[in-house]
Design an enzyme around this catalytic site. Structure first.
Site, PDB file in Angstrom:
ATOM      1  N   ASN A  78      -1.458  -5.493  17.433  1.00 50.72           N
ATOM      2  CA  ASN A  78      -1.641  -4.149  16.872  1.00 50.72           C
ATOM      3  C   ASN A  78      -1.674  -3.070  17.946  1.00 50.72           C
ATOM      4  O   ASN A  78      -1.258  -1.938  17.700  1.00 50.72           O
ATOM      5  CB  ASN A  78      -2.881  -4.109  15.983  1.00 50.72           C
ATOM      6  CG  ASN A  78      -2.580  -4.673  14.608  1.00 50.72           C
ATOM      7  OD1 ASN A  78      -1.743  -4.136  13.893  1.00 50.72           O
ATOM      8  ND2 ASN A  78      -3.205  -5.785  14.260  1.00 50.72           N
ATOM      9  N   ARG A 118      -3.199 -10.591  10.117  1.00 47.28           N
ATOM     10  CA  ARG A 118      -3.649 -11.831  10.757  1.00 47.28           C
ATOM     11  C   ARG A 118      -3.051 -13.006  10.005  1.00 47.28           C
ATOM     12  O   ARG A 118      -3.165 -13.097   8.790  1.00 47.28           O
ATOM     13  CB  ARG A 118      -5.176 -11.899  10.726  1.00 47.28           C
ATOM     14  CG  ARG A 118      -5.736 -12.975  11.629  1.00 47.28           C
ATOM     15  CD  ARG A 118      -7.243 -12.816  11.737  1.00 47.28           C
ATOM     16  NE  ARG A 118      -7.798 -13.691  12.743  1.00 47.28           N
ATOM     17  CZ  ARG A 118      -9.028 -13.587  13.217  1.00 47.28           C
ATOM     18  NH1 ARG A 118      -9.811 -12.630  12.778  1.00 47.28           N
ATOM     19  NH2 ARG A 118      -9.492 -14.419  14.123  1.00 47.28           N
ATOM     20  N   ILE A 148       0.851  -1.199   0.000  1.00 49.82           N
ATOM     21  CA  ILE A 148       0.000   0.000   0.000  1.00 49.82           C
ATOM     22  C   ILE A 148       0.881   1.241   0.000  1.00 49.82           C
ATOM     23  O   ILE A 148       0.634   2.196  -0.743  1.00 49.82           O
ATOM     24  CB  ILE A 148      -0.973   0.009   1.200  1.00 49.82           C
ATOM     25  CG1 ILE A 148      -1.962  -1.156   1.101  1.00 49.82           C
ATOM     26  CG2 ILE A 148      -1.734   1.339   1.269  1.00 49.82           C
ATOM     27  CD1 ILE A 148      -2.850  -1.337   2.321  1.00 49.82           C
ATOM     28  N   HIS A 191     -15.029  -1.491   9.531  1.00 50.08           N
ATOM     29  CA  HIS A 191     -14.396  -1.911   8.273  1.00 50.08           C
ATOM     30  C   HIS A 191     -14.121  -3.407   8.402  1.00 50.08           C
ATOM     31  O   HIS A 191     -13.019  -3.847   8.708  1.00 50.08           O
ATOM     32  CB  HIS A 191     -13.100  -1.138   8.032  1.00 50.08           C
ATOM     33  CG  HIS A 191     -12.327  -1.645   6.853  1.00 50.08           C
ATOM     34  ND1 HIS A 191     -12.820  -1.604   5.566  1.00 50.08           N
ATOM     35  CD2 HIS A 191     -11.113  -2.239   6.764  1.00 50.08           C
ATOM     36  CE1 HIS A 191     -11.937  -2.146   4.745  1.00 50.08           C
ATOM     37  NE2 HIS A 191     -10.896  -2.543   5.450  1.00 50.08           N
ATOM     38  N   ARG A 232      -8.327 -13.617  17.106  1.00 50.30           N
ATOM     39  CA  ARG A 232      -8.569 -12.173  16.988  1.00 50.30           C
ATOM     40  C   ARG A 232      -7.954 -11.410  18.163  1.00 50.30           C
ATOM     41  O   ARG A 232      -7.412 -10.326  18.003  1.00 50.30           O
ATOM     42  CB  ARG A 232     -10.080 -11.911  16.906  1.00 50.30           C
ATOM     43  CG  ARG A 232     -10.385 -10.473  16.536  1.00 50.30           C
ATOM     44  CD  ARG A 232     -11.790 -10.307  15.991  1.00 50.30           C
ATOM     45  NE  ARG A 232     -12.001  -8.950  15.511  1.00 50.30           N
ATOM     46  CZ  ARG A 232     -11.658  -8.503  14.323  1.00 50.30           C
ATOM     47  NH1 ARG A 232     -11.042  -9.296  13.473  1.00 50.30           N
ATOM     48  NH2 ARG A 232     -11.904  -7.247  13.970  1.00 50.30           N
ATOM     49  N   GLN A 263       2.434   4.635  18.668  1.00 51.45           N
ATOM     50  CA  GLN A 263       2.325   5.638  17.599  1.00 51.45           C
ATOM     51  C   GLN A 263       1.392   6.774  18.014  1.00 51.45           C
ATOM     52  O   GLN A 263       1.683   7.952  17.764  1.00 51.45           O
ATOM     53  CB  GLN A 263       1.849   4.982  16.293  1.00 51.45           C
ATOM     54  CG  GLN A 263       2.934   4.112  15.666  1.00 51.45           C
ATOM     55  CD  GLN A 263       2.535   3.505  14.339  1.00 51.45           C
ATOM     56  OE1 GLN A 263       1.429   3.708  13.849  1.00 51.45           O
ATOM     57  NE2 GLN A 263       3.443   2.747  13.745  1.00 51.45           N
TER      58      GLN A 263
END
Length: 330
Positions: free
Chosen positions: A106, A93, A17, A188, A99, A113
């Protein structure tokens, strides 16, 4: 007088990306063709060499608007004085990963951050989280930045919005530019709800134009929600160019304003609108005015929509409880 360069930090800059995004930012597509940018690439130490290669290519493009490229592996340096932060890098993942493990991994990225942005960013900083699970990663980052207005932290549902536009345009054999006021609600994820009940096609109700509830329920909604998985299946890799394109759209509209008579979709901390619990990072219909997002108010939510919005919000609440239990937010 020449404008001062805007500092744009991209995390995970050496990834797919990032590669699809950086050249478009440097060409002026993110902020406008009269705004110079200084790029800061943040990567993990083992990807610094790849980021250096990308920086060499950026130099070789000789973009007139590119005021410089800096590379960091330290978030505090990368976010010092930042105006726009695109948080792309995340822990994907992997097979067999729960999960909870994904959220924890994360949290270890987005918490620090968020703290670095809180301590060093420019007063006008705008943050877009692209790395998944984007809504909850944005929630974690925002929780670590108490000195920054909460609505400066957003998560990207513009890719879902664009996917929905494309599917609806194909169904009705119109241009995507003929469609207005489409909305993505919620997370999302596969629970997201693409809503056409307020959408217009050439000024006419989109629902009336489609006139096919079965298609809406059984084809449109699942196709949009599961498009990412379909692309992985076909391409052998996740959406990169389309995700980068959506990030460009999101920030461009945030800075320059949404077109008159239309809105877009953004996940941002809820103010309680439409029954979404306050503080939950959920997608809403929004307009951008004077550089800030505003949730579109007063839309009637029918039973079909309410059920689907609530299901996605429940998933977001579960994610919030999971990261709270892990001690990632208070």
């Amino acid at each position: 007088m020449a404008k001062a360069p805007v500092n744009v930090t991209v995390t995970g800059a050496a990834g797919q990306i990032g590669y699809a995004l950086l050249f478009r930012i440097a060409s002026g597509q993110l902020l406008g063709v009269d705004t110079p940018v200084r790029l800061r690439l943040l990567e993990i130490p083992q990807a610094i060499k790849a980021a250096e290669g990308t920086a060499m290519e950026l130099d070789d493009c000789a973009f007139p608007l590119l005021a410089g490229v800096d590379i960091y592996d330290d978030p505090r340096k990368a976010f010092d004085g930042v105006n726009v932060a695109l948080l792309v890098g995340a822990r994907p993942r992997t097979k067999g990963m729960e999960r909870r493990d994904l959220l924890e991994a994360n949290g270890g990225i987005f918490g620090p951050q968020g703290a670095a942005i809180n301590d060093g960013a420019a007063d006008d900083v705008r943050v877009l989280v692209v790395g998944n699970p984007a809504n909850t990663n944005a929630l974690i980052a925002q929780a670590h930045a108490p000195d920054i207005p909460a609505d400066r932290f957003t998560a990207m549902t513009r890719l879902d919005h664009n996917r929905a536009l494309s599917q609806l345009a194909a169904k009705l054999n119109v241009s995507v530019s003929d469609i207005k006021k489409l909305t993505i609600w919620g997370n999302h994820s596969a629970t997201q709800y693409p809503d056409i009940f307020h959408a217009e096609v050439n000024g006419r109700s989109a629902v009336e134009a489609v006139n096919d509830e079965e298609w809406l329920r059984d084809t449109f909604i699942p196709t949009v929600a599961k498009r990412g998985a379909a692309i992985i299946e076909a391409r052998g890799a996740s959406s990169a160019a389309s995700a980068a394109n959506a990030a460009i759209d999101h920030v461009y509209d945030w800075v320059n304003g949404t077109p008159e008579g239309d809105w877009t979709s953004v996940a941002l901390p809820s103010d309680g609108s439409y029954g979404v619990p306050e503080g939950l990072v959920s997608s809403f219909p929004v307009v951008s005015r004077n550089g800030s997002w505003e949730i579109v108010q007063g839309l009637e939510i029918n039973e079909f929509s309410r059920e689907r919005i609530d299901a996605s919000v429940r998933e977001l609440e579960e994610e919030r409880e999971a990261v709270r239990a892990l001690g990632l937010i208070k």
